[in-house]
Write an enzyme that holds these catalytic residues in place. Structure first.
Site, PDB file in Angstrom:
ATOM      1  N   THR A 101      -7.765  37.939 -14.276  1.00 26.97           N
ATOM      2  CA  THR A 101      -8.736  36.839 -14.550  1.00 26.97           C
ATOM      3  C   THR A 101     -10.090  37.145 -13.514  1.00 26.97           C
ATOM      4  O   THR A 101      -9.881  36.929 -12.409  1.00 26.97           O
ATOM      5  CB  THR A 101      -8.354  35.479 -14.220  1.00 26.97           C
ATOM      6  OG1 THR A 101      -7.094  35.086 -14.862  1.00 26.97           O
ATOM      7  CG2 THR A 101      -9.559  34.223 -14.512  1.00 26.97           C
ATOM      8  N   LYS A 176     -10.523  32.588 -20.832  1.00 25.35           N
ATOM      9  CA  LYS A 176      -9.715  32.146 -19.952  1.00 25.35           C
ATOM     10  C   LYS A 176     -10.167  31.121 -19.155  1.00 25.35           C
ATOM     11  O   LYS A 176      -9.618  30.417 -18.479  1.00 25.35           O
ATOM     12  CB  LYS A 176      -9.361  33.441 -18.880  1.00 25.35           C
ATOM     13  CG  LYS A 176      -8.301  33.157 -17.753  1.00 25.35           C
ATOM     14  CD  LYS A 176      -7.069  33.008 -18.304  1.00 25.35           C
ATOM     15  CE  LYS A 176      -5.939  32.562 -17.173  1.00 25.35           C
ATOM     16  NZ  LYS A 176      -5.478  33.790 -16.324  1.00 25.35           N
ATOM     17  N   LYS A 244      -9.819  30.740  -7.164  1.00 26.61           N
ATOM     18  CA  LYS A 244     -10.681  31.700  -7.231  1.00 26.61           C
ATOM     19  C   LYS A 244     -11.281  31.497  -8.732  1.00 26.61           C
ATOM     20  O   LYS A 244     -12.402  31.693  -9.147  1.00 26.61           O
ATOM     21  CB  LYS A 244     -10.001  33.195  -7.125  1.00 26.61           C
ATOM     22  CG  LYS A 244     -10.971  34.265  -7.758  1.00 26.61           C
ATOM     23  CD  LYS A 244     -10.380  34.702  -9.069  1.00 26.61           C
ATOM     24  CE  LYS A 244      -9.011  35.291  -9.116  1.00 26.61           C
ATOM     25  NZ  LYS A 244      -8.589  35.625 -10.171  1.00 26.61           N
TER      26      LYS A 244
END
Length: 292
Positions: A101, A176, A244
């Site tokens: 990701t 995502k 993150k």
């Protein structure tokens, strides 16, 4: 054309999810070469017949299909575009698949740099955590050229059951972000529900029997709430990596002029947990926010 008999797969990143994913490809009969910063994390794969590589550069030299699933965008950039990187050292007609990701912007950059060398790049982040990886039931969200996606789909089918081409380079990463935004607010609700059940004197396992199959049902409720109840906070996905992801989503949303109050709240709660030493716990350790 990507022919099975000529396919040699490289896999970079054999952590919580990558190890299982690489194992599926190995058991499917493909020659597999692996690289990870910590070699010990590849031992099971090496015992099953995988070959060790000393660097991403060596992977690029030996393999014509390369999967990566590493930690942060800076790691992705180094693995692809650094001096030892797989595009820097890659051969024409190599297929590279980043399942980390990462940022949509970096995915577009990698696709562009790959094209200059006649390397075919897609961004293909996944959802499903350690369970989905182990059971080869991941959701895979793919961005890049559609004809490249078609070539790679037979390989994706060894890793997941919900494989969707989302559009041009970066589209997989944007999808995502939608996934992570959904999870962020949903996890707050799941944790609040379990803590509420406990404080009300209910049996939380019986509560789950009632609510998992109703309108409140979700993957997190079915798969992670039982872990909360058991006190098992081992990572299917690390809090530090989720933070993150949320930062990426917040930056992308801001660039589009969009407010994300649910995501902002979740990120702030997770940051507090990380500051209290939970950065290497699973995302469902948000439950501990109410138990502090």
């Amino acid at each position: 054309m990507l022919a099975r008999e000529n396919t040699v797969i490289g896999f970079i990143g054999t952590g919580v999810m990558g190890k299982s994913m690489a194992g599926h490809l190995l058991r499917a009969g493909y020659p597999l070469c692996v690289y990870n910063r910590t070699k010990e994390k590849t031992e099971d794969l090496l015992q099953q017949g995988a070959e060790w590589a000393d660097s991403a550069k060596e992977i690029a030299e030996k393999c014509n299909v390369i999967f990566t699933i590493v930690g942060y965008p800076k790691d992705v950039e180094e693995v692809y575009l650094g001096e030892q990187g797989i595009i820097t050292n890659g051969k024409p007609n190599t297929y590279v698949i980043d399942m980390t990701t990462s940022t949509p912007t970096l995915a577009v950059k990698i696709h562009s740099e790959a094209k200059k060398k006649n390397i075919f790049a897609v961004d293909a982040p996944v959802s499903g955590g350690d369970i989905g990886a182990k059971e080869a039931q991941l959701s895979i969200m793919v961005g890049g050229d559609e004809e490249v996606f078609a070539e790679l789909k037979p390989l994706f089918q060894h890793l997941g059951t919900n494989i969707v081409y989302q559009g041009k380079a970066g589209a997989g990463q944007h999808t995502k972000m939608c996934n992570q935004i959904t999870i962020a607010s949903n996890m707050i609700g799941v944790c609040e529900a379990i803590v509420y059940a406990e404080k009300a004197g209910l049996d939380p396992e019986k509560v789950l029997e009632s609510i998992t199959s109703g309108a409140a049902g979700s993957w997190s409720l079915s798969n992670l709430a039982p872990r909360m109840i058991e006190g098992n906070f081992e990572p299917g996905f690390y809090i530090k990596h989720f933070i993150k992801d949320m930062n990426i989503a917040l930056q992308e949303a801001e660039s589009m002029g969009m407010e994300t109050p649910g995501l902002s709240l979740a990120k702030n709660m997770y940051v507090r947990l990380a500051e209290n030493g939970e950065e290497n716990s699973g995302t469902h350790a948000l439950y501990k926010y109410w138990k502090k």
